[in-house]
Structures are given as C-alpha cells and as structure tokens.
Write a protein that holds these residues in place. Structure first.
Motif, PDB file in Angstrom:
ATOM      1  N   TYR A 152       0.818  -1.210   0.000  1.00  0.00           N
ATOM      2  CA  TYR A 152       0.000   0.000   0.000  1.00  0.00           C
ATOM      3  C   TYR A 152       0.855   1.263   0.000  1.00  0.00           C
ATOM      4  O   TYR A 152       0.586   2.206  -0.756  1.00  0.00           O
ATOM      5  N   LEU A 153       1.875   1.293   0.854  1.00  0.00           N
ATOM      6  CA  LEU A 153       2.710   2.496   0.913  1.00  0.00           C
ATOM      7  C   LEU A 153       3.433   2.715  -0.413  1.00  0.00           C
ATOM      8  O   LEU A 153       3.592   3.854  -0.861  1.00  0.00           O
ATOM      9  N   ASP A 211       2.843   6.011  -2.646  1.00  0.00           N
ATOM     10  CA  ASP A 211       4.041   6.804  -2.926  1.00  0.00           C
ATOM     11  C   ASP A 211       4.268   6.968  -4.426  1.00  0.00           C
ATOM     12  O   ASP A 211       4.871   7.947  -4.860  1.00  0.00           O
ATOM     13  N   ASN A 212       3.787   5.999  -5.221  1.00  0.00           N
ATOM     14  CA  ASN A 212       4.013   6.025  -6.663  1.00  0.00           C
ATOM     15  C   ASN A 212       2.755   6.364  -7.462  1.00  0.00           C
ATOM     16  O   ASN A 212       2.731   6.162  -8.685  1.00  0.00           O
ATOM     17  N   CYS A 213       1.744   6.881  -6.795  1.00  0.00           N
ATOM     18  CA  CYS A 213       0.568   7.360  -7.517  1.00  0.00           C
ATOM     19  C   CYS A 213       1.016   8.367  -8.581  1.00  0.00           C
ATOM     20  O   CYS A 213       1.851   9.238  -8.299  1.00  0.00           O
ATOM     21  N   PRO A 214       0.519   8.273  -9.819  1.00  0.00           N
ATOM     22  CA  PRO A 214       0.939   9.215 -10.870  1.00  0.00           C
ATOM     23  C   PRO A 214       0.771  10.683 -10.495  1.00  0.00           C
ATOM     24  O   PRO A 214       1.495  11.542 -11.002  1.00  0.00           O
ATOM     25  N   THR A 215      -0.172  10.977  -9.575  1.00  0.00           N
ATOM     26  CA  THR A 215      -0.388  12.373  -9.188  1.00  0.00           C
ATOM     27  C   THR A 215       0.718  12.911  -8.295  1.00  0.00           C
ATOM     28  O   THR A 215       0.765  14.109  -8.021  1.00  0.00           O
ATOM     29  N   THR A 216       1.638  12.034  -7.823  1.00  0.00           N
ATOM     30  CA  THR A 216       2.706  12.505  -6.930  1.00  0.00           C
ATOM     31  C   THR A 216       3.826  13.202  -7.687  1.00  0.00           C
ATOM     32  O   THR A 216       4.705  13.809  -7.067  1.00  0.00           O
ATOM     33  N   LEU A 217       3.812  13.132  -9.027  1.00  0.00           N
ATOM     34  CA  LEU A 217       4.914  13.681  -9.818  1.00  0.00           C
ATOM     35  C   LEU A 217       4.549  15.041 -10.404  1.00  0.00           C
ATOM     36  O   LEU A 217       3.431  15.252 -10.896  1.00  0.00           O
ATOM     37  N   ASP A 245       4.621  14.175  -0.124  1.00  0.00           N
ATOM     38  CA  ASP A 245       5.296  13.987   1.163  1.00  0.00           C
ATOM     39  C   ASP A 245       4.777  12.694   1.784  1.00  0.00           C
ATOM     40  O   ASP A 245       3.618  12.620   2.205  1.00  0.00           O
ATOM     41  N   LEU A 246       5.622  11.674   1.843  1.00  0.00           N
ATOM     42  CA  LEU A 246       5.198  10.371   2.347  1.00  0.00           C
ATOM     43  C   LEU A 246       4.698  10.447   3.783  1.00  0.00           C
ATOM     44  O   LEU A 246       3.836   9.665   4.195  1.00  0.00           O
ATOM     45  N   LEU A 247       5.210  11.389   4.558  1.00  0.00           N
ATOM     46  CA  LEU A 247       4.767  11.519   5.949  1.00  0.00           C
ATOM     47  C   LEU A 247       3.433  12.246   6.080  1.00  0.00           C
ATOM     48  O   LEU A 247       2.931  12.434   7.196  1.00  0.00           O
ATOM     49  N   SER A 248       2.846  12.653   4.949  1.00  0.00           N
ATOM     50  CA  SER A 248       1.510  13.262   5.007  1.00  0.00           C
ATOM     51  C   SER A 248       0.414  12.213   5.147  1.00  0.00           C
ATOM     52  O   SER A 248      -0.760  12.555   5.353  1.00  0.00           O
ATOM     53  N   VAL A 249       0.769  10.933   5.033  1.00  0.00           N
ATOM     54  CA  VAL A 249      -0.179   9.848   5.289  1.00  0.00           C
ATOM     55  C   VAL A 249       0.404   8.972   6.395  1.00  0.00           C
ATOM     56  O   VAL A 249       1.610   8.988   6.662  1.00  0.00           O
ATOM     57  N   SER A 250      -0.427   8.176   7.011  1.00  0.00           N
ATOM     58  CA  SER A 250       0.041   7.312   8.090  1.00  0.00           C
ATOM     59  C   SER A 250       0.598   6.012   7.523  1.00  0.00           C
ATOM     60  O   SER A 250       0.360   5.658   6.363  1.00  0.00           O
ATOM     61  N   ALA A 251       1.330   5.298   8.351  1.00  0.00           N
ATOM     62  CA  ALA A 251       1.870   3.996   7.947  1.00  0.00           C
ATOM     63  C   ALA A 251       0.772   2.959   7.766  1.00  0.00           C
ATOM     64  O   ALA A 251       1.008   1.897   7.170  1.00  0.00           O
TER      65      ALA A 251
END
Length: 378
Positions: A35-36, A40-46, A56-62
């Motif tokens: 899941y992480l 993290d690799n969702c196309p919208t992250t780029l 920002d990976l820390l904007s979501v929980s583990a």
C-alpha cells in the motif's frame, strides 16, 4: 515499455493481503504491491513538467489502506483511506515496475566477460559515424557497455578529435591530471605512464573517492619499438577467482585498503575494497593499482590472509589466457571501462615517438546517454 514482457497481456484481478494488493495478469503471473509503495508512486505525486516527486510520504500514516479497489480495462483503481485521494495505475506500468512474486526482475547484468581470444571480436566504429549518426553512436555504446572495451577508427590527427567523440556522450571528467592528458615520455614525470617503462595491468586512480569511468586514449603517434597496449577483463578474472578461490574473493570484496597519489600540489588518498558488488551480488567494479596502493593498515587478524588474496589476484592477471595485446596505430582510439578493464603497456624505446591523448567520461553520464538513445532507437 520494457522489452522484458509482451504487452498483449492485461491485468485481470486484485485481492487484498496484509499491507498489500496481489495482482494477477492474463498469463497467470502474479505480483504483490504494498500500500505504501502504491500511494508513494501514484501518478499524481509527480510534477507534470519535471517528473520529480512532490508527494510527502509523511503526510499519510503507515496504516493507509484502500477503502475500495477494482480492476477494469487493464487498470487498477484505488480509493484510499486517507486524504480523500484516488489513484489509477495502468497494468502495463505496474508489470514493468513489479518487484515481487513471479515478476521479480531477473538478475541478469548486461556485461559479457572475455579473455585473450576476444581480440578478434573487438568492436569498432568510425569517427565520422560516431560524430554524425546517433544510431551508430547508440550501437557502439551498447557494445561498449557489454564488452567494456571498443575501438574508434579513422580519427583525425588533431587534439579536438578526442573531445569530439567524448562530447557525443557527455562532459569529460576533470582530475588532477586535467580534463585531457598526454601520455608520452617526459622529463621529471609525475606518473609512470609518462615514462617509457612497461606498465603492469592496472585501473586508473583508485585513490579517488570515485575512480573515473570510461577512459579514451587517442593514438596520435606510435612510431617506436615496443609500446603495445595490454588489456585484461577484470570481470573475467574475478568471475574465475570467485569460483576457484571464494575466500580470496570475499576478502578483496569486503576489506578496504588505502590508495594514494601525491606530488607537489596534490595528496589524494582513499580507502576502497578492490572489488565492488551491486545490491544483487553482481561484480560491478575492480579497483587495482599496485603502484599507488599505499601502506596497508589492515587489522592484524586479516593482514596475512589479505596478502595471500592480493597475491592470488596479481598472479591471475599475469596469466596469458586473460591478457590481450594490441598495438594502437595513429588514427585509432581505444575506449574502455576503467572500473572493469585493466590496461597496461609494454616497454618502448624512448627515442621513438609514442603519443596518446586521453580523457575520461564517468559511468553515470555514459549510462544516462545510453538510456536516452535507447528511447530513440530501440
């Protein structure tokens, strides 16, 4: 699209595991995606222009997970438990980037090792083709990437010719010897290369934090007795050592030794293991130069055994089956991977005229150019 798979295949289904989705393709192959990793690799992250990650990976929980997911028309859709966010991935992209299950990437390096018999098979291309034709450049670079050594023929007898070929790849590496260097016998030399003496097989500048990558040597003149170039594939030597003397290989791959070059203006030193492996255990680098190996400062418990391994490597390099001897002619240039292929030369008559002009282009720039050309010509 990667050449590693046929994309007549389609993504068929997804199921939920602990912290991951398991995906199945139409050929029955499966792979797991955490899941992480997916968030993290969702196309919208780029960033749409730079393609750099803005998420920002820390904007979501583990503990982030899909609230719902589905597969339709070769696409995976996910509604996430946090941030009111939706992701959509193509089956083609997921298969190309799969890291687990049946689709774990094959551990197959491109390099092809060789011995003394390789001389008759060594590749070449003309100066004109390399400087005017990207397809020819790509073919030449692919072969160099595979074999670690290649020739350029019909080089003009000018200083600029070396730069013209090197710049077709990328910028040149500057060292304490300059951006370019002249290999010829000189009074008061700062390096044994600038004498008429024989040079045993070695790699250049292991005293640097990162030794130079590809070395270019353009022969401007070789009208002397002697002075033949000698090469050996460090990869083949090390492959054999790994099989025949694994305890020696292990020492050379794990114990760092000091290398040092110093003159009136520089004192450059660094500790390295002689052998570097990548994260998959492939041999990717040899750093060997007995002339600038400094005083060993190893722990007492390994000093004797290390010397035995060191001597073993030295002895293997002197075996005729590994050594390829070639007399460079004016108008030829040899290019080789300095972190794989060892080079040296036979002694030559100092009253004769032997002049090579050299430079380096690092591996990072070489591989970058190769990938860009692959997008255009594969």
């Amino acid at each position: 699209m990667s050449a590693a798979f046929d994309y007549h295949l389609v993504l068929q289904s997804a199921s939920k595991l602990d912290h991951a989705l398991e995906l199945v393709w139409s050929d029955g192959k499966t792979s797991t995606f955490h899941y992480l990793w997916l968030r993290d690799n969702c196309p919208t992250t780029l960033h749409p222009d730079t393609k750099e990650r803005t998420f920002d990976l820390l904007s979501v929980s583990a503990d982030i997970e899909p609230l719902s997911f589905s597969v339709d028309n070769d696409r995976l859709m996910i509604e996430w438990s946090e941030g009111d966010h939706h992701s959509q991935f193509s089956g083609e992209w997921l298969r190309e980037h799969a890291y687990a299950g049946d689709l774990r990437p094959a551990n197959k390096p491109r390099a092809r090792s060789w011995d003394a018999q390789f001389l008759k098979d060594m590749g070449s291309a003309s100066f004109n083709d390399l400087t005017t034709d990207d397809a020819a450049l790509y073919s030449w670079m692919k072969q160099l990437d595979q074999d670690g050594i290649i020739l350029v023929k019909d080089m003009p007898a000018t200083e600029q010719a070396l730069d013209d070929v090197a710049h077709r790849i990328d910028y040149q590496r500057q060292t304490n010897f300059g951006v370019t260097f002249e290999v010829r016998s000189e009074p008061n030399p700062i390096n044994l290369a600038y004498t008429a003496l024989a040079l045993p097989l070695h790699t250049d500048l292991p005293n640097q934090e990162t030794p130079p990558g590809y070395q270019f040597l353009h022969c401007l003149a070789n009208d002397t007795q002697g002075g033949e170039s000698v090469f050996a594939d460090g990869l083949r030597v090390l492959e054999d050592m790994r099989e025949q003397a694994p305890e020696h290989f292990e020492l050379l791959a794990t114990v760092a030794i000091p290398f040092r070059f110093h003159d009136e203006t520089h004192d450059i030193q660094h500790h390295h293991p002689m052998i570097n492996l990548d994260h998959q255990g492939n041999i990717v680098e040899l750093k060997y130069n007995a002339h600038i190996a400094s005083v060993f400062d190893l722990p007492e418990a390994v000093m004797h055994d290390y010397y035995l391994a060191y001597r073993d490597l030295m002895g293997r390099m002197r075996q005729a089956k590994y050594r390829m001897q070639y007399r460079l002619k004016a108008g030829e240039m040899v290019v080789f991977d300095n972190r794989r292929v060892l080079h040296g030369r036979t002694e030559f008559e100092p009253t004769g005229h032997r002049h090579l002009r050299g430079c380096y282009v690092d591996r990072t720039e070489f591989q970058s150019r190769l990938r860009v050309l692959a997008r255009q010509h594969d």
